[in-house]
Design an enzyme around this catalytic site. Structure first.
Site, PDB file in Angstrom:
ATOM      1  N   LYS A 132       0.830  -1.215   0.000  1.00  0.00           N
ATOM      2  CA  LYS A 132       0.000   0.000   0.000  1.00  0.00           C
ATOM      3  C   LYS A 132       0.856   1.253   0.000  1.00  0.00           C
ATOM      4  O   LYS A 132       0.460   2.269  -0.570  1.00  0.00           O
ATOM      5  CB  LYS A 132      -0.951   0.004   1.201  1.00  0.00           C
ATOM      6  CG  LYS A 132      -2.094  -0.977   1.017  1.00  0.00           C
ATOM      7  CD  LYS A 132      -3.288  -0.604   1.875  1.00  0.00           C
ATOM      8  CE  LYS A 132      -4.454  -1.530   1.608  1.00  0.00           C
ATOM      9  NZ  LYS A 132      -5.551  -1.387   2.551  1.00  0.00           N
TER      10      LYS A 132
ATOM     11  N   LYS B 175      -3.835 -10.479  -6.604  1.00  0.00           N
ATOM     12  CA  LYS B 175      -5.086 -10.675  -5.859  1.00  0.00           C
ATOM     13  C   LYS B 175      -6.216  -9.843  -6.483  1.00  0.00           C
ATOM     14  O   LYS B 175      -5.970  -8.713  -6.901  1.00  0.00           O
ATOM     15  CB  LYS B 175      -4.833 -10.200  -4.413  1.00  0.00           C
ATOM     16  CG  LYS B 175      -5.964 -10.442  -3.461  1.00  0.00           C
ATOM     17  CD  LYS B 175      -5.662  -9.818  -2.099  1.00  0.00           C
ATOM     18  CE  LYS B 175      -5.940  -8.328  -2.073  1.00  0.00           C
ATOM     19  NZ  LYS B 175      -6.188  -7.737  -0.746  1.00  0.00           N
TER      20      LYS B 175
ATOM     21  N   LYS C  83     -10.841  -4.817  -4.386  1.00  0.00           N
ATOM     22  CA  LYS C  83     -11.918  -3.850  -4.580  1.00  0.00           C
ATOM     23  C   LYS C  83     -11.394  -2.452  -4.887  1.00  0.00           C
ATOM     24  O   LYS C  83     -12.126  -1.609  -5.364  1.00  0.00           O
ATOM     25  CB  LYS C  83     -12.874  -3.828  -3.383  1.00  0.00           C
ATOM     26  CG  LYS C  83     -12.265  -3.586  -2.008  1.00  0.00           C
ATOM     27  CD  LYS C  83     -13.351  -3.455  -0.956  1.00  0.00           C
ATOM     28  CE  LYS C  83     -13.154  -4.136   0.370  1.00  0.00           C
ATOM     29  NZ  LYS C  83     -11.913  -4.055   1.102  1.00  0.00           N
TER      30      LYS C  83
HETATM   31  P1  TYM Z   1     -10.383  -6.362   3.319  1.00  0.00           P
HETATM   32  O1  TYM Z   1     -11.458  -5.354   3.428  1.00  0.00           O
HETATM   33  O2  TYM Z   1      -9.238  -6.087   2.399  1.00  0.00           O
HETATM   34  O3  TYM Z   1     -11.003  -7.764   2.904  1.00  0.00           O
HETATM   35  C1  TYM Z   1     -12.079  -8.327   3.615  1.00  0.00           C
HETATM   36  C2  TYM Z   1     -11.955  -9.842   3.623  1.00  0.00           C
HETATM   37  O4  TYM Z   1     -11.934 -10.344   2.288  1.00  0.00           O
HETATM   38  C3  TYM Z   1     -10.771 -11.154   2.099  1.00  0.00           C
HETATM   39  N1  TYM Z   1     -10.310 -10.961   0.725  1.00  0.00           N
HETATM   40  C4  TYM Z   1     -10.087 -11.955  -0.149  1.00  0.00           C
HETATM   41  N2  TYM Z   1     -10.207 -13.288  -0.013  1.00  0.00           N
HETATM   42  C5  TYM Z   1      -9.925 -14.023  -1.112  1.00  0.00           C
HETATM   43  N3  TYM Z   1      -9.515 -13.503  -2.295  1.00  0.00           N
HETATM   44  C6  TYM Z   1      -9.395 -12.163  -2.462  1.00  0.00           C
HETATM   45  N4  TYM Z   1      -9.027 -11.649  -3.618  1.00  0.00           N
HETATM   46  C7  TYM Z   1      -9.682 -11.322  -1.342  1.00  0.00           C
HETATM   47  N5  TYM Z   1      -9.661  -9.987  -1.165  1.00  0.00           N
HETATM   48  C8  TYM Z   1     -10.040  -9.784   0.115  1.00  0.00           C
HETATM   49  C9  TYM Z   1      -9.763 -10.633   3.103  1.00  0.00           C
HETATM   50  O5  TYM Z   1      -8.774 -11.594   3.391  1.00  0.00           O
HETATM   51  C10 TYM Z   1     -10.647 -10.332   4.276  1.00  0.00           C
HETATM   52  O6  TYM Z   1     -10.910 -11.507   5.012  1.00  0.00           O
HETATM   53  N6  TYM Z   1      -7.778  -5.515   7.459  1.00  0.00           N
HETATM   54  C11 TYM Z   1      -8.930  -6.206   6.927  1.00  0.00           C
HETATM   55  C12 TYM Z   1     -10.225  -5.823   7.620  1.00  0.00           C
HETATM   56  C13 TYM Z   1     -10.169  -5.998   9.103  1.00  0.00           C
HETATM   57  C14 TYM Z   1     -10.187  -7.226   9.807  1.00  0.00           C
HETATM   58  C15 TYM Z   1     -10.138  -6.873  11.195  1.00  0.00           C
HETATM   59  C16 TYM Z   1     -10.267  -8.564   9.422  1.00  0.00           C
HETATM   60  C17 TYM Z   1     -10.116  -4.984  10.000  1.00  0.00           C
HETATM   61  N7  TYM Z   1     -10.096  -5.516  11.300  1.00  0.00           N
HETATM   62  C18 TYM Z   1     -10.145  -7.850  12.187  1.00  0.00           C
HETATM   63  C19 TYM Z   1     -10.270  -9.537  10.427  1.00  0.00           C
HETATM   64  C20 TYM Z   1     -10.206  -9.180  11.793  1.00  0.00           C
HETATM   65  C21 TYM Z   1      -9.054  -5.879   5.471  1.00  0.00           C
HETATM   66  O7  TYM Z   1      -8.535  -4.915   4.992  1.00  0.00           O
HETATM   67  O8  TYM Z   1      -9.836  -6.730   4.767  1.00  0.00           O
END
Ligand code: TYM
Length: 338
Positions: free
Chosen positions: A119, A201, A204
């Site tokens: 990032k 990956k 979004k």
């Molecule tokens: P974020 O918003 O990037 O993604 C949310 C969830 O989706 C999963 N994910 C994917 N899984 C498979 N293939 C992909 N291409 C893909 N893109 C995203 C992510 O692994 C995630 O599970 N930091 C976290 C949000 C967060 C969080 C937490 C998660 C904040 N606090 C506490 C767990 C526990 C995040 O940015 O996810």
């Protein structure tokens, strides 16, 4: 919605920083839904709006996406009666614990986080302190509720492991305080790749809208995007090394239909990529149709969603406050007279 000390606790979250993709759905949200059945766990699912501002956001859009993300949770089948679902910034203890945990998280550890490296390379003009200490806030999210399991995609594994290290460190200094959490990652769907660059990956926040399938994309758009998906010069639908594009499409098809890779290979034996891509598009659109219908219903009645959010945030705040008070006492903060 009831929190029981006898059950294991699950916590997870999604950032409302873009249109949710089938990566978020297959890697995370769809699996949460299976965890609520059986009543085996206390489940908390949060919309991580505070994490989102580590990258610049349009304020009105962030507000809108926060509510939309909650609508997607409910439309995906997460029952507000069985799960505690709330917005991160509605529960101040997340920010408060994050500050404490910042003081127990090492510069070196944060520097090794691959997401920070990625990032900061993408946002050279805004490498802010929040982006760097983001995993401490995520650790606070998880540790506040005595979480045992964190269901996420593979890209979040390193952050959950850091939350474990922070919990162990804190417990060693102050005695048993935090439950040490574990990542819970399912084999299929743990990493869905970009349709345009299948070695990356699916994300979004990707500027190329053809690289991802939005959970709310229309049937026509879904089919069109899959048609354009980058594959290879071979013609054989089989799961093999070096066929990243096809492997990814097979994974997506498998997630939506429940078919194994062998079954998919047999189904498309002797058929071309064109026919396969169309089938993947149709399976994806069919699977998302009921969710989208439910989503539209929910968004036409915002007061229902806002009610869920308010009630759940109060309950989460009550649970979180107990852990925060314990931590404040352990680190030596003077209690305020009531
Ligand atoms: P974020 O918003 O990037 O993604 C949310 C969830 O989706 C999963 N994910 C994917 N899984 C498979 N293939 C992909 N291409 C893909 N893109 C995203 C992510 O692994 C995630 O599970 N930091 C976290 C949000 C967060 C969080 C937490 C998660 C904040 N606090 C506490 C767990 C526990 C995040 O940015 O996810």
């Amino acid at each position: 919605m009831e929190f029981s000390k006898d059950k294991k606790t699950i916590f997870s979250a999604v950032q409302p920083s873009g249109n949710l993709t089938i990566g978020n759905y297959l890697g995370a949200i769809k699996n949460w839904q299976t965890l609520q059945d059986g009543g085996e766990f206390n489940c908390l699912y949060c919309v991580a709006d505070m994490h989102s501002i580590t990258v610049r956001q349009d304020p009105a859009l962030l507000r809108r996406r926060t509510l939309e993300t909650m609508a997607v949770y409910v439309a995906s089948g997460l029952d507000p009666e069985k799960n505690i679902m709330f917005v991160q910034s509605h529960v101040p203890a997340h920010a408060e614990l994050a500050w404490v945990l910042n003081c127990y998280t090492m510069f070196g550890e944060l520097s090794r986080m691959t997401q920070f490296k990625d990032k900061s390379a993408k946002n050279e003009q805004n490498i802010n302190a929040g982006l760097f200490t983001y995993p401490a806030l995520m650790a606070a999210d998880i540790l506040l509720y005595g979480t045992d399991l964190v269901p996420v995609g593979i890209d979040q594994k390193q952050h959950v492991e850091l939350a474990r290290d922070i919990a162990v460190r804190f417990n060693q200094i102050y005695g048993d305080t935090f439950t040490v959490p574990e990542p819970y990652i399912l084999q299929t769907g743990k990493k869905i790749y970009s349709l345009a660059e299948p070695e990356k990956k699916m994300s979004k926040s990707d500027e190329n809208v053809n690289s991802f399938i939005g959970i709310l994309d229309s049937r026509d758009v879904i089919i069109k995007k899959f048609k354009r998906a980058v594959t290879d010069s071979d013609t054989h639908v089989c799961y093999a090394e070096g066929k990243n594009g096809i492997n990814n499409l097979m994974t997506i098809y498998s997630c939506f239909t429940g078919k194994t890779m062998e079954e998919i290979e047999r189904e498309f034996d002797g058929k071309g990529y064109g026919e396969f891509k169309l089938a993947v598009g149709e399976a994806c659109a069919d699977a998302l149709a009921p969710l989208q219908k439910q989503y539209n219903c929910l968004m036409s009645d915002r007061s229902y969603l806002e009610g869920i959010l308010s009630q759940n945030a109060d309950y989460a705040a009550y649970l979180a406050r107990k852990m925060l008070s314990k931590v404040y006492r352990k680190v030596g903060f003077l209690a305020k007279n009531k």
